[in-house]
Design a protein around this motif. Structure first.
Motif, PDB file in Angstrom:
ATOM      1  N   ILE A   8       0.872  -1.181   0.000  1.00 48.87           N
ATOM      2  CA  ILE A   8       0.000   0.000   0.000  1.00 48.87           C
ATOM      3  C   ILE A   8       0.905   1.226   0.000  1.00 48.87           C
ATOM      4  CG2 ILE A   8      -1.725   1.318   1.291  1.00 48.87           C
ATOM      5  CD1 ILE A   8      -2.687  -1.404   2.446  1.00 48.87           C
ATOM      6  N   ASP A   9       0.809   2.062  -1.044  1.00 53.61           N
ATOM      7  CA  ASP A   9       1.652   3.250  -1.191  1.00 53.61           C
ATOM      8  C   ASP A   9       0.744   4.479  -1.079  1.00 53.61           C
ATOM      9  OD1 ASP A   9       3.228   5.363  -1.999  1.00 53.61           O
ATOM     10  OD2 ASP A   9       3.681   4.555  -3.979  1.00 53.61           O
ATOM     11  N   GLN A  10       0.702   5.053   0.094  1.00 50.75           N
ATOM     12  CA  GLN A  10      -0.161   6.216   0.312  1.00 50.75           C
ATOM     13  C   GLN A  10       0.661   7.462  -0.003  1.00 50.75           C
ATOM     14  OE1 GLN A  10      -1.036   9.203   1.948  1.00 50.75           O
ATOM     15  NE2 GLN A  10      -2.506   8.812   0.335  1.00 50.75           N
ATOM     16  N   THR A  15      -3.120   7.311  -3.895  1.00 46.07           N
ATOM     17  CA  THR A  15      -2.912   6.122  -3.070  1.00 46.07           C
ATOM     18  C   THR A  15      -2.874   4.952  -4.043  1.00 46.07           C
ATOM     19  OG1 THR A  15      -4.191   7.142  -1.318  1.00 46.07           O
ATOM     20  CG2 THR A  15      -3.845   4.750  -1.165  1.00 46.07           C
ATOM     21  N   ARG A  16      -1.883   4.078  -3.872  1.00 45.57           N
ATOM     22  CA  ARG A  16      -1.779   2.912  -4.751  1.00 45.57           C
ATOM     23  C   ARG A  16      -1.774   1.644  -3.918  1.00 45.57           C
ATOM     24  NH1 ARG A  16       2.302   6.100  -6.974  1.00 45.57           N
ATOM     25  NH2 ARG A  16       1.959   6.692  -9.131  1.00 45.57           N
ATOM     26  N   ALA A  17      -2.344   0.584  -4.460  1.00 48.57           N
ATOM     27  CA  ALA A  17      -2.119  -0.754  -3.914  1.00 48.57           C
ATOM     28  C   ALA A  17      -1.518  -1.553  -5.047  1.00 48.57           C
ATOM     29  CB  ALA A  17      -3.419  -1.377  -3.452  1.00 48.57           C
ATOM     30  N   THR A 440       9.418   1.729  -7.602  1.00 48.28           N
ATOM     31  CA  THR A 440      10.283   1.203  -6.540  1.00 48.28           C
ATOM     32  C   THR A 440       9.751   1.524  -5.149  1.00 48.28           C
ATOM     33  OG1 THR A 440      11.511   3.194  -6.774  1.00 48.28           O
ATOM     34  CG2 THR A 440      12.394   1.269  -7.894  1.00 48.28           C
ATOM     35  N   THR A 441       8.933   2.578  -5.012  1.00 50.17           N
ATOM     36  CA  THR A 441       8.409   2.922  -3.694  1.00 50.17           C
ATOM     37  C   THR A 441       7.524   1.790  -3.180  1.00 50.17           C
ATOM     38  OG1 THR A 441       8.446   5.257  -4.289  1.00 50.17           O
ATOM     39  CG2 THR A 441       7.085   4.645  -2.417  1.00 50.17           C
ATOM     40  N   ALA A 442       6.545   1.395  -3.988  1.00 50.50           N
ATOM     41  CA  ALA A 442       5.665   0.304  -3.580  1.00 50.50           C
ATOM     42  C   ALA A 442       6.452  -0.995  -3.442  1.00 50.50           C
ATOM     43  CB  ALA A 442       4.551   0.131  -4.613  1.00 50.50           C
TER      44      ALA A 442
END
Ligand code: ATP
Ligand code: MG
Length: 504
Positions: A8-10, A15-17, A440-442
């Motif tokens: 989960i990248d808030q 916001t991404r899952a 790369t963050t997620a």
């Protein structure tokens, strides 16, 4: 062992899952933007309830696109926009006000007051940070001092503070029904309250700022099981096992595990992070010292960071505030219609200037204008601004580091722009390298969670997943590079000292 890991990248914008497999490949994702609330010049807020709703929605979208359920999910990792500050009621789960976003500069005067005779580096030795509205500390103090009733409720133990990782973790694990209140070392290192050596809250700093310690989350490592997802959620009973602030997550996702390994992420802002291993390195050149990650049971790793407040968000500003393009891709196409910026330089000091200048009183400037300049030149100048800002941060890195960087690993949404990456290599004078997974963050948060859950065996397992996609070599003549840099630096000086005491 289930076959996939959920991340989960808030972020500041969306916001991404994202679901990843063992090779670190993206299997499916969901994405949703939340509102940017801009009540006054310099203020930026988000609605924490909207963010939490979006988290649940994108998790559902990612799972259904991949055709997966919780039984396929080994662990959940969290990564987040850093420093953004939330205060909420532990019984109702309701925030006391909107989240104050990292870009918000309302606490500049508070910073000046806290600095007192000690200057902006008063807390640097303990926390690694200069006093700046960027960090959570003065945002929390602002809420305690300005939202009616909040200080008394905080002192009575009714309220919790958290950065967005804590807010999402607490809600995922049950909220008022037994939610886990915790943060990791990377997020805690951005508050101005954490002692970088002990990795604990620094009591003297807290007392000096008037923050009740009971509202702060315990500081945990970046890869360990914090709790399991609550029974009311789609991912019920899946362990939440990784937390990394977004820039540290991107560093982890780039497998930059060794001392001297570096990456630059081009998202809403732009952030260079250089791993310094177990050593705490103090910068003499405007970089921050920050926690890079800590795996449970192992020593913490540290980093130097060059933070740039405005990068991709300048392209969004062209779209949303000026309306000269309909999308980021259109900005790329418009900029490609001209060979250069026509003499225009755009310094996007919208939140003051971060690294390497740390000038909170600066404001944005578009200079070098003549009748020759068109919207295409302005789009180009806006893109080039990110490359110039990165160059100035890398100059600081090279001044602090024992050996100069020989190449730059890049990631984030803007690295889709090939012309910008070529210009970046030209202005840096070293190659720029894009990995196959630009998210790369997620990926980094998935890695942290998967490590703690035993899905990946160790760092070598992760490093083996890294693969190069494309590389840009510098092509610009030295004299031309130096000329452009000289003009850029002159443009930067035009933004200084803009905010007077009576500017609103
Ligand atoms: N082709 C392009 N050229 C230039 N900029 C682009 C292009 N495509 C996307 N961007 C910019 O990239 C940014 C999105 O990048 P990314 O998806 O990494 O950010 P993000 O993760 O949403 O940011 P954050 O997590 O900081 O909220 C946007 O600000 C957008 O303007
Ligand atoms: Mg991001």
């Amino acid at each position: 062992m289930p076959e996939f890991v959920m991340s989960i990248d808030q972020g500041t914008t969306p916001t991404r899952a994202m679901v990843f497999d063992h090779a670190g490949r993206t299997v499916a994702s969901g994405r949703k933007e939340h509102r940017q609330i801009l009540p006054r010049p310099g203020w930026v807020e988000h609605d924490p309830v909207e963010i939490w709703d979006n988290v649940r929605e994108v998790v559902g979208v990612a799972l259904s696109r991949a055709g997966l359920t919780r039984y396929d999910t080994a662990a959940v990792g969290l990564t987040n926009q850093r420093e953004t500050t939330v205060v909420w009621d532990r019984r109702t789960g309701l925030p006391v006000c909107n989240a104050i976003v990292w870009q918000d500069v309302r606490t500049q005067q508070l910073c000046d007051e806290l600095a007192g005779g000690g200057g902006p580096d008063r807390f640097r030795a303990v926390t690694g940070l200069p006093l700046s509205p960027y960090f959570s500390g003065t945002k929390l103090k602002w809420i305690l001092d300005n939202v009616p009733g909040v200080r008394a409720r905080a002192e009575a133990g009714e309220l919790l503070f958290g950065t967005v990782d804590s807010w999402v973790l607490w809600n995922l694990t049950g909220g008022p029904d037994g939610g886990v209140h915790a943060t990791d070392v990377t997020n805690a290192s951005r508050t101005l309250f954490m002692d970088l050596r002990s990795l604990q809250w620094d009591e003297a700093t807290l007392a000096g700022s008037g923050v009740p310690p009971a509202m702060l989350p315990p500081i945990r490592s970046s890869a360990e099981v914090y709790g399991t997802v609550h029974g009311s959620q789609l991912l019920r009973m899946v362990p939440v096992a990784g937390i990394l602030g977004d820039q540290q997550a991107a560093t982890f996702g780039q497998a930059a595990f060794g001392r001297g390994d570096a990456k630059n992420t081009y998202g809403t802002g732009c952030f260079v992070v250089v791993n310094t291993g177990p050593e705490i390195v103090s910068s003499g050149n405007g970089l921050l010292t920050t926690a890079a990650y800590r795996i449970a049971g192992q020593p913490p790793q540290y980093a130097l960071e060059g933070s740039i407040a405005v990068a991709g968000s300048l392209i969004q500003w062209l779209r949303d505030n000026l309306g000269i393009v309909g999308s980021a891709a259109e900005a790329e196409a418009l900029a490609a219609t001209v060979p250069d910026s026509g003499g225009a330089y755009f310094v996007p000091a919208f939140s003051g200037l971060f690294a390497p200048y740390w000038r909170p009183e600066a404001r944005g400037a578009l200079v070098g204008l003549t009748r020759f300049v068109t919207k295409a030149h302005i789009a180009r100048a806006a893109l080039e601004a990110t490359a110039f800002q990165t160059r100035e941060v890398l100059d600081a890195v090279n001044a602090d580091a024992p050996a100069p960087l020989r190449e730059l690993k890049v990631d984030g949404g803007m690295v889709a722009n090939d012309a910008l990456m070529q210009f970046q290599a030209d202005i840096l004078g070293v190659p720029v390298v894009r990995p196959r997974v630009a998210e790369t963050t997620a990926l980094g948060a998935a890695y942290a969670a998967g490590l703690a859950a035993g899905y990946w065996s160790g760092l070598p397992d992760l490093a083996a997943n890294w693969a190069e996609d494309r590389r840009w070599e510098p092509r610009m003549e030295n004299a031309e590079r130096e000329r452009r840099l000289r003009l850029w630096k002159k443009a930067v000086t035009r933004t200084f000292d803009w905010v007077d005491a009576d500017v609103r």
